[in-house]
Write a protein that holds these residues in place. Structure first.
Motif, PDB file in Angstrom:
ATOM      1  N   ARG A 190       0.841  -1.184   0.000  1.00  0.00           N
ATOM      2  CA  ARG A 190       0.000   0.000   0.000  1.00  0.00           C
ATOM      3  C   ARG A 190       0.883   1.244   0.000  1.00  0.00           C
ATOM      4  O   ARG A 190       1.739   1.395   0.888  1.00  0.00           O
ATOM      5  N   VAL A 227      -8.424  -3.229 -10.169  1.00  0.00           N
ATOM      6  CA  VAL A 227      -9.328  -4.013  -9.322  1.00  0.00           C
ATOM      7  C   VAL A 227     -10.421  -3.111  -8.760  1.00  0.00           C
ATOM      8  O   VAL A 227     -11.563  -3.515  -8.606  1.00  0.00           O
ATOM      9  N   GLY A 228     -10.039  -1.858  -8.491  1.00  0.00           N
ATOM     10  CA  GLY A 228     -11.006  -0.906  -7.950  1.00  0.00           C
ATOM     11  C   GLY A 228     -10.891  -0.793  -6.447  1.00  0.00           C
ATOM     12  O   GLY A 228      -9.869  -1.101  -5.844  1.00  0.00           O
ATOM     13  N   ARG A 229     -11.971  -0.375  -5.819  1.00  0.00           N
ATOM     14  CA  ARG A 229     -12.012  -0.169  -4.377  1.00  0.00           C
ATOM     15  C   ARG A 229     -13.060  -1.101  -3.780  1.00  0.00           C
ATOM     16  O   ARG A 229     -14.165  -1.239  -4.308  1.00  0.00           O
ATOM     17  N   HIS A 230     -12.727  -1.743  -2.676  1.00  0.00           N
ATOM     18  CA  HIS A 230     -13.658  -2.649  -2.013  1.00  0.00           C
ATOM     19  C   HIS A 230     -14.505  -1.853  -1.017  1.00  0.00           C
ATOM     20  O   HIS A 230     -14.021  -1.433   0.032  1.00  0.00           O
ATOM     21  N   GLY A 231     -15.766  -1.629  -1.368  1.00  0.00           N
ATOM     22  CA  GLY A 231     -16.661  -0.925  -0.464  1.00  0.00           C
ATOM     23  C   GLY A 231     -16.119   0.442  -0.087  1.00  0.00           C
ATOM     24  O   GLY A 231     -15.768   1.248  -0.952  1.00  0.00           O
ATOM     25  N   SER A 232     -16.009   0.685   1.210  1.00  0.00           N
ATOM     26  CA  SER A 232     -15.523   1.971   1.693  1.00  0.00           C
ATOM     27  C   SER A 232     -14.027   1.952   2.006  1.00  0.00           C
ATOM     28  O   SER A 232     -13.507   2.890   2.612  1.00  0.00           O
ATOM     29  N   ALA A 233     -13.325   0.893   1.602  1.00  0.00           N
ATOM     30  CA  ALA A 233     -11.891   0.806   1.861  1.00  0.00           C
ATOM     31  C   ALA A 233     -11.167   1.992   1.223  1.00  0.00           C
ATOM     32  O   ALA A 233     -11.525   2.437   0.133  1.00  0.00           O
ATOM     33  N   GLU A 236      -7.408   2.232  -3.497  1.00  0.00           N
ATOM     34  CA  GLU A 236      -7.714   1.769  -4.840  1.00  0.00           C
ATOM     35  C   GLU A 236      -6.676   0.701  -5.181  1.00  0.00           C
ATOM     36  O   GLU A 236      -5.485   0.893  -4.906  1.00  0.00           O
ATOM     37  N   GLU A 237      -7.116  -0.389  -5.794  1.00  0.00           N
ATOM     38  CA  GLU A 237      -6.217  -1.526  -5.982  1.00  0.00           C
ATOM     39  C   GLU A 237      -6.015  -1.885  -7.445  1.00  0.00           C
ATOM     40  O   GLU A 237      -6.894  -1.692  -8.284  1.00  0.00           O
ATOM     41  N   ARG A 239      -4.149  -5.297  -9.649  1.00  0.00           N
ATOM     42  CA  ARG A 239      -3.473  -6.595  -9.620  1.00  0.00           C
ATOM     43  C   ARG A 239      -2.309  -6.559 -10.594  1.00  0.00           C
ATOM     44  O   ARG A 239      -2.407  -5.976 -11.676  1.00  0.00           O
ATOM     45  N   GLY A 248      -2.005  -1.420  -3.724  1.00  0.00           N
ATOM     46  CA  GLY A 248      -3.023  -0.403  -3.503  1.00  0.00           C
ATOM     47  C   GLY A 248      -2.400   0.968  -3.349  1.00  0.00           C
ATOM     48  O   GLY A 248      -1.241   1.106  -2.957  1.00  0.00           O
TER      49      GLY A 248
END
Length: 331
Positions: A190, A227-233, A236-237, A239, A248
């Motif tokens: 990250r 990959v995008g963002r998982h929920g409110s995490a 941004e990711e 792969r 990320g």
């Protein structure tokens, strides 16, 4: 029969389910972007919340407010005496429990923390070079961090995340090496944009390496698949093509994610902050020590979150730095 808690919602409709709990403002490093070489004036011992107080506040948050995940922070949380015992009590409340650490001391505590109920760790590591680590942190302890990372993975505290703050002229040339290191060892990397939360007030936006610059550097070496963002995490990711590795970027300044923020923060001295950059706090410690019941503490918590602003406004004319530095707020 127990009923589901009423959601903790602010005036913008954001539901808060994530609590960051600082266990201490003390730290065994002196990172140049965080605090001066001599350190800071630490909280007096009786100012900090005791274990029973921390457990009670987290119980109220879980049972009455719908808090589902709790991240233990500092300062350096591994400096908290009896930490595995506290972790065990918190895990018993049914929350998803994780911890952010500088990694020093993790090699000797990872197994006990996992056995107590800790699920994951984030480890801060801004460089792979011993001499640079010593210059950034003012301590020659990089070997302890590497050992802590390995111990965390072996103990099952995964996925182990490695957090790095790239700063221009300091370590921006290690973006690719850090990512490659994470891929090699099976960690999740990250990169975090630096924020104006240092005790010295010396943050300079010009020295901040932006998310775009991080991604441009990574793209020179790796084929990145969004990959995008998982929920409110916050991250941004992407792969790394051909691998299972994910990297990320947390772009708190240039791509703020305030609109989806679900976090509240509790400082080591029991002050509730509805935003990392809040300029006001709600004193839950005083309520605890004055004998307030759970309903009164719940009401104060809800009132604090109800007053949360739309975002941190870094870069705007109206932005005001918080009085407390990051080490005193807790990440």
């Amino acid at each position: 029969m127990n009923t589901a808690p009423r959601p903790l919602v602010d005036r913008f409709g954001r539901v808060h389910t994530d609590l960051r709990v600082s266990l201490t403002d003390r730290c065994n490093l002196r990172c140049t972007y965080c605090m001066p070489a001599e350190g800071l004036d630490w909280l007096a011992r009786d100012s900090a919340l005791g274990d029973d107080e921390v457990v009670r506040l987290v119980r109220i948050a879980a049972e009455r407010l719908g808090i589902a995940s709790v991240r233990l922070t500092g300062g350096e949380p591994l400096l908290r005496r009896g930490l595995p015992g506290l972790v065990g009590r918190l895990a018993g409340l049914g929350v998803d429990l994780s911890l952010t650490t500088n990694g020093i001391g993790l090699a000797r505590t990872a197994v006990a923390l996992r056995a107590a109920g800790l699920r994951r760790v984030n480890v801060s590591l801004d460089t792979l070079r011993p001499e640079r680590f010593a210059a950034i942190t003012r301590r020659d302890r990089i070997g302890d961090v590497f050992a802590g990372l390995a111990a965390a993975k072996a103990a099952g505290l995964g996925p182990v995340k490695v957090n790095a703050v790239p700063v221009r002229g300091v370590n921006e040339d290690e973006i690719v090496p850090l990512a490659a290191f994470a891929v090699e060892h099976g960690y999740l990397m990250r990169f975090i944009e630096s924020m104006p939360l240092d005790a010295q007030g010396a943050w300079d936006r010009a020295a901040m390496v932006t998310a775009e610059e991080v991604l441009a550097a990574l793209a020179e070496r790796f084929d990145l698949v969004p990959v995008g963002r998982h929920g409110s995490a916050p991250a941004e990711e992407w792969r790394i093509a051909g691998t299972d590795a994910v990297v990320g970027v947390i772009a708190s300044v240039t791509r703020p994610f305030c609109g989806g923020c679900d976090r509240v923060r509790l400082t080591a001295d029991g002050q509730l902050r509805n935003c990392l950059f809040a300029t006001e706090e709600s004193d839950l410690r005083a309520l605890l020590r004055d004998g307030a019941d759970d309903a009164a503490i719940e009401a104060a918590w809800r009132a604090s979150v109800a007053g949360k602003g739309p975002g941190h406004a870094i870069g705007s004319a109206g932005f005001v730095r918080p009085d407390r530095p990051m080490s005193a707020i807790g990440g």
